[in-house]
Design an enzyme around this catalytic site. Structure first.
Site, PDB file in Angstrom:
ATOM      1  N   HIS A  55       0.952  -1.098  -0.022  1.00 10.51           N
ATOM      2  CA  HIS A  55      -0.238   0.125   0.057  1.00 10.51           C
ATOM      3  C   HIS A  55       0.856   1.244   0.063  1.00 10.51           C
ATOM      4  O   HIS A  55       1.996   1.246   0.685  1.00 10.51           O
ATOM      5  CB  HIS A  55      -0.898   0.183   1.067  1.00 10.51           C
ATOM      6  CG  HIS A  55      -1.876  -1.165   1.513  1.00 10.51           C
ATOM      7  ND1 HIS A  55      -1.199  -2.112   2.106  1.00 10.51           N
ATOM      8  CD2 HIS A  55      -2.967  -1.272   1.057  1.00 10.51           C
ATOM      9  CE1 HIS A  55      -2.249  -3.145   2.420  1.00 10.51           C
ATOM     10  NE2 HIS A  55      -3.342  -2.639   1.796  1.00 10.51           N
ATOM     11  N   ASP A  58       2.362   2.120   3.472  1.00  9.49           N
ATOM     12  CA  ASP A  58       3.304   0.757   3.936  1.00  9.49           C
ATOM     13  C   ASP A  58       4.798   1.163   3.683  1.00  9.49           C
ATOM     14  O   ASP A  58       5.644   0.984   4.470  1.00  9.49           O
ATOM     15  CB  ASP A  58       3.199  -0.377   3.187  1.00  9.49           C
ATOM     16  CG  ASP A  58       1.933  -1.021   3.324  1.00  9.49           C
ATOM     17  OD1 ASP A  58       1.208  -1.020   4.263  1.00  9.49           O
ATOM     18  OD2 ASP A  58       1.487  -1.933   2.547  1.00  9.49           O
ATOM     19  N   MET A  89       2.697  -5.767  -7.697  1.00 10.27           N
ATOM     20  CA  MET A  89       1.213  -5.432  -7.471  1.00 10.27           C
ATOM     21  C   MET A  89       1.405  -4.070  -6.414  1.00 10.27           C
ATOM     22  O   MET A  89       2.373  -4.007  -5.500  1.00 10.27           O
ATOM     23  CB  MET A  89       0.451  -6.459  -6.736  1.00 10.27           C
ATOM     24  CG  MET A  89      -1.044  -5.950  -6.292  1.00 10.27           C
ATOM     25  SD  MET A  89      -1.155  -5.386  -4.639  1.00 10.27           S
ATOM     26  CE  MET A  89      -1.703  -6.776  -3.561  1.00 10.27           C
ATOM     27  N   GLU A 182     -10.931  -6.608  -4.968  1.00  5.51           N
ATOM     28  CA  GLU A 182     -10.714  -7.650  -3.732  1.00  5.51           C
ATOM     29  C   GLU A 182     -12.040  -7.578  -3.123  1.00  5.51           C
ATOM     30  O   GLU A 182     -12.177  -6.618  -2.307  1.00  5.51           O
ATOM     31  CB  GLU A 182      -9.612  -7.342  -2.974  1.00  5.51           C
ATOM     32  CG  GLU A 182      -9.440  -8.540  -2.055  1.00  5.51           C
ATOM     33  CD  GLU A 182      -7.906  -8.394  -1.248  1.00  5.51           C
ATOM     34  OE1 GLU A 182      -7.118  -7.681  -1.691  1.00  5.51           O
ATOM     35  OE2 GLU A 182      -7.961  -8.737  -0.057  1.00  5.51           O
ATOM     36  N   LYS A 184     -14.559  -8.703  -0.004  1.00  7.05           N
ATOM     37  CA  LYS A 184     -14.734  -9.226   1.380  1.00  7.05           C
ATOM     38  C   LYS A 184     -15.920  -8.917   1.857  1.00  7.05           C
ATOM     39  O   LYS A 184     -16.503  -7.709   2.006  1.00  7.05           O
ATOM     40  CB  LYS A 184     -13.537  -8.265   2.152  1.00  7.05           C
ATOM     41  CG  LYS A 184     -13.286  -8.920   3.555  1.00  7.05           C
ATOM     42  CD  LYS A 184     -12.182  -8.131   4.217  1.00  7.05           C
ATOM     43  CE  LYS A 184     -11.976  -8.862   5.580  1.00  7.05           C
ATOM     44  NZ  LYS A 184     -10.795  -8.165   6.320  1.00  7.05           N
ATOM     45  N   GLU A 218      -9.553 -13.587  -2.259  1.00 10.27           N
ATOM     46  CA  GLU A 218      -8.533 -13.965  -0.915  1.00 10.27           C
ATOM     47  C   GLU A 218      -9.202 -15.173  -0.005  1.00 10.27           C
ATOM     48  O   GLU A 218     -10.810 -15.083   0.096  1.00 10.27           O
ATOM     49  CB  GLU A 218      -8.630 -12.999   0.198  1.00 10.27           C
ATOM     50  CG  GLU A 218      -7.802 -13.108   1.213  1.00 10.27           C
ATOM     51  CD  GLU A 218      -7.363 -11.940   2.266  1.00 10.27           C
ATOM     52  OE1 GLU A 218      -6.949 -11.051   1.640  1.00 10.27           O
ATOM     53  OE2 GLU A 218      -7.395 -12.164   3.472  1.00 10.27           O
ATOM     54  N   HIS A 221     -11.383 -14.381   3.114  1.00 11.90           N
ATOM     55  CA  HIS A 221     -12.468 -13.402   2.891  1.00 11.90           C
ATOM     56  C   HIS A 221     -13.781 -14.471   2.491  1.00 11.90           C
ATOM     57  O   HIS A 221     -14.982 -14.075   3.346  1.00 11.90           O
ATOM     58  CB  HIS A 221     -12.141 -12.287   1.675  1.00 11.90           C
ATOM     59  CG  HIS A 221     -11.345 -11.514   2.144  1.00 11.90           C
ATOM     60  ND1 HIS A 221     -11.038 -10.231   1.359  1.00 11.90           N
ATOM     61  CD2 HIS A 221     -10.501 -11.300   3.085  1.00 11.90           C
ATOM     62  CE1 HIS A 221     -10.077  -9.432   1.810  1.00 11.90           C
ATOM     63  NE2 HIS A 221      -9.677 -10.139   3.004  1.00 11.90           N
ATOM     64  N   ASP A 246      -4.800 -13.826  -3.397  1.00  8.42           N
ATOM     65  CA  ASP A 246      -4.528 -13.520  -1.858  1.00  8.42           C
ATOM     66  C   ASP A 246      -4.673 -14.881  -1.115  1.00  8.42           C
ATOM     67  O   ASP A 246      -5.778 -15.358  -0.976  1.00  8.42           O
ATOM     68  CB  ASP A 246      -5.112 -12.580  -1.083  1.00  8.42           C
ATOM     69  CG  ASP A 246      -4.696 -11.084  -1.591  1.00  8.42           C
ATOM     70  OD1 ASP A 246      -3.992 -11.215  -2.479  1.00  8.42           O
ATOM     71  OD2 ASP A 246      -5.342 -10.045  -1.000  1.00  8.42           O
ATOM     72  N   ASP A 256     -11.159 -12.001  11.029  1.00 11.04           N
ATOM     73  CA  ASP A 256     -10.378 -12.152   9.881  1.00 11.04           C
ATOM     74  C   ASP A 256      -9.048 -12.591  10.488  1.00 11.04           C
ATOM     75  O   ASP A 256      -8.387 -11.695  11.032  1.00 11.04           O
ATOM     76  CB  ASP A 256     -10.199 -10.643   9.279  1.00 11.04           C
ATOM     77  CG  ASP A 256      -9.457 -10.416   8.048  1.00 11.04           C
ATOM     78  OD1 ASP A 256      -9.240 -11.751   7.319  1.00 11.04           O
ATOM     79  OD2 ASP A 256      -9.100  -9.459   7.646  1.00 11.04           O
ATOM     80  N   ASP A 258      -6.374 -14.160   8.821  1.00  8.59           N
ATOM     81  CA  ASP A 258      -5.217 -13.998   8.254  1.00  8.59           C
ATOM     82  C   ASP A 258      -3.937 -15.026   8.633  1.00  8.59           C
ATOM     83  O   ASP A 258      -2.536 -14.551   8.636  1.00  8.59           O
ATOM     84  CB  ASP A 258      -4.631 -12.593   8.157  1.00  8.59           C
ATOM     85  CG  ASP A 258      -5.342 -11.590   7.035  1.00  8.59           C
ATOM     86  OD1 ASP A 258      -6.053 -12.103   6.328  1.00  8.59           O
ATOM     87  OD2 ASP A 258      -5.159 -10.436   7.567  1.00  8.59           O
ATOM     88  N   ASP A 288      -1.273 -13.011   1.604  1.00 13.01           N
ATOM     89  CA  ASP A 288      -1.709 -11.760   2.353  1.00 13.01           C
ATOM     90  C   ASP A 288      -2.369 -12.352   3.694  1.00 13.01           C
ATOM     91  O   ASP A 288      -3.489 -12.616   4.139  1.00 13.01           O
ATOM     92  CB  ASP A 288      -3.252 -11.251   1.774  1.00 13.01           C
ATOM     93  CG  ASP A 288      -3.486  -9.912   2.458  1.00 13.01           C
ATOM     94  OD1 ASP A 288      -2.614  -9.430   3.128  1.00 13.01           O
ATOM     95  OD2 ASP A 288      -4.398  -9.438   1.910  1.00 13.01           O
TER      96      ASP A 288
HETATM   97  C1  XLS Z   1      -7.808  -7.090   4.099  1.00 12.65           C
HETATM   98  C2  XLS Z   1      -7.433  -7.465   2.497  1.00 12.65           C
HETATM   99  C3  XLS Z   1      -6.248  -6.104   2.266  1.00 12.65           C
HETATM  100  C4  XLS Z   1      -5.970  -6.187   1.010  1.00 12.65           C
HETATM  101  C5  XLS Z   1      -4.905  -5.062   0.468  1.00 12.65           C
HETATM  102  O1  XLS Z   1      -8.477  -7.946   4.529  1.00 12.65           O
HETATM  103  O2  XLS Z   1      -7.020  -8.366   2.614  1.00 12.65           O
HETATM  104  O3  XLS Z   1      -4.830  -7.018   2.983  1.00 12.65           O
HETATM  105  O4  XLS Z   1      -5.413  -7.433   0.462  1.00 12.65           O
HETATM  106  O5  XLS Z   1      -5.414  -4.023   0.642  1.00 12.65           O
HETATM  107 MG    MG Z   2      -6.262  -9.244   0.575  1.00 13.09          MG
HETATM  108 MG    MG Z   3      -7.721  -9.756   3.899  1.00 13.52          MG
END
Ligand code: XLS
Ligand code: MG
Ligand code: MG
Length: 389
Positions: A55, A58, A89, A182, A184, A218, A221, A246, A256, A258, A288
């Site tokens: 991002h 970041d 990306m 993306e 979610k 993802e 998600h 992802d 969430d 991850d 991710d």
């Molecule tokens: C959050 C998202 C985020 C995106 C990028 O849940 O997965 O990490 O992939 O902004």
């Molecule tokens: Mg993501």
């Molecule tokens: Mg995510």
């Protein structure tokens, strides 16, 4: 057995935010001091990762001066060159700053929407400067907790307006970038607009430049919502819209998480990897995910190694599945076709083909008796995955 050592050709990538995650959660602050983006890139390169994604914030802190930005970017570019790591990306942080607390592209406030648009233009420039060819849009704050507050139809029109503007901008600059949306279902908003891969795919067809827009599904998600991620990815792939993916781990029905890729539900991870490999998906495989809050800095790198190694192990299992005589014989039996019926089904409509359909010998009682040994097939899959075949 393979040695499961990642190669650049595997196209494994991590986000700066993933290996840099300091372990904060809603109930507690950071537990790790993050290493600098430059150090992260060097370490990822040494572990065999192909790329690093980011991002804007970041790398460049929110509100940094142009001079500071250029200094940080130059230092980062040097680290990329030295470590042989690429940036496939890039994306925009449209969720951390309080200005986005009620949405970015879908905010009711036109000044907030304009701010989000301008921030994204600048972030696309940054991505292009670093060589990114895929630009991800994850609208974490594009949603509601109170549906009375926003008109959901208007929200979609606003989201479309922003994406159309940004497509034109990107093309006008000759960046050669593609967009990946993306979905979610929730988190951080109570409900996020366009919550599933299918919803995104439908929305893409309404954009001014649908050819340059695909999806970035993802694992976590879809799994939060109890959906079958393998099916969702298959739809995107079949439509030529799987521009990015992802990968991570997640238990259904939770917050969430991850988690490390491979940490949960080996069977669904297996069918996902098998799908990507069988259909020769050649985009980035982006992890991710982040290390557990209990991890110390050394364990963070074990997390990163684990994501890549698990993918490669599952890839080998997919090859084994495709070569297993007993499994393949079962699949052949299950898929045994009838050439006359196949011909009719694939020939499309015509009066002649309708006549052919009507004259096919189709006995539903006999068809219903065909054996479907799925218990056996699933047990063989389980045994293959657990290493006893
Ligand atoms: C959050 C998202 C985020 C995106 C990028 O849940 O997965 O990490 O992939 O902004
Ligand atoms: Mg993501
Ligand atoms: Mg995510």
């Amino acid at each position: 057995m393979g040695n499961f050592v990642p190669q650049k050709s595997d196209k494994f990538t991590f986000g700066l935010w993933t290996v840099g995650n300091p372990g904060a959660d809603p109930f507690g602050g950071p537990v790790r001091t993050p290493v600098t983006p430059v150090e992260r890139v060097h370490k990822l390169g040494a572990l065999g990762a192909w790329g690093v994604n980011l991002h804007d914030n970041d790398l460049v802190p929110f509100g940094a001066s142009a001079q500071e930005r250029d200094r940080i970017v130059a230092e980062f570019q040097q680290a990329l060159t030295d470590s042989g790591v690429v940036v496939p990306m890039a994306t925009t942080n449209l969720f951390s700053h309080p200005v986005f607390k009620d949405g970015a592209f879908t905010s009711n406030d036109p000044k907030v929407r304009a701010f989000a648009l301008r921030k994204t233009v600048e972030s696309i420039d940054l991505g292009a400067e670093l060589g990114a060819k895929i630009y991800v849009f994850w609208g974490g704050r594009e949603g509601t907790e109170v549906d009375a507050s926003k008109d959901a139809v208007t929200a979609l029109k606003r989201f479309r307006e922003a994406l159309d503007f940004l497509s034109e901008y990107t093309m006008s600059q000759g960046y050669g970038m593609k967009f990946a949306l993306e979905p979610k279902p929730n988190e951080p908003r109570g409900d996020i607009y366009l919550p599933t891969v299918g919803a995104m795919l439908g929305f893409i067809s309404t954009l001014a430049h649908p050819e340059m827009v695909g999806v970035n599904p993802e694992y976590a998600h879809d799994t939060i919502a109890g959906l079958n991620f393998y099916h969702a990815v298959a739809q995107a792939l079949e439509m030529g819209k799987l521009f990015h993916i992802d990968l991570n781990g997640q238990k259904p029905g939770r917050f969430d998480q991850d988690l490390r890729f491979g940490q949960e539900d080996y069977k669904s991870n297996f069918f996902l990897v098998k799908l990507l490999e069988d259909y020769k998906y050649d985009g980035p495989k982006h992890f991710d995910a982040h290390a557990l809050r209990t991890s110390d800095p050394a364990d963070v790198w074990e997390f990163a190694k684990g994501c890549m190694r698990s993918y490669l192990i599952l890839k080998e299992k997919a090859q084994q599945f495709n070569a297993d005589p007993e499994i393949q014989a079962l699949l052949q039996e299950i898929n045994a076709g009838d050439s006359a019926a196949e011909t009719v089904l694939s020939a499309g409509y015509s009066t002649e083909n309708l006549a052919a359909l009507k004259s096919l010998d189709l006995d539903p009682e006999a068809l219903a008796l065909k054996p479907l040994p799925y218990e056996k097939l699933d047990q063989l899959t389980f045994e293959l995955l657990l290493g006893v075949r």
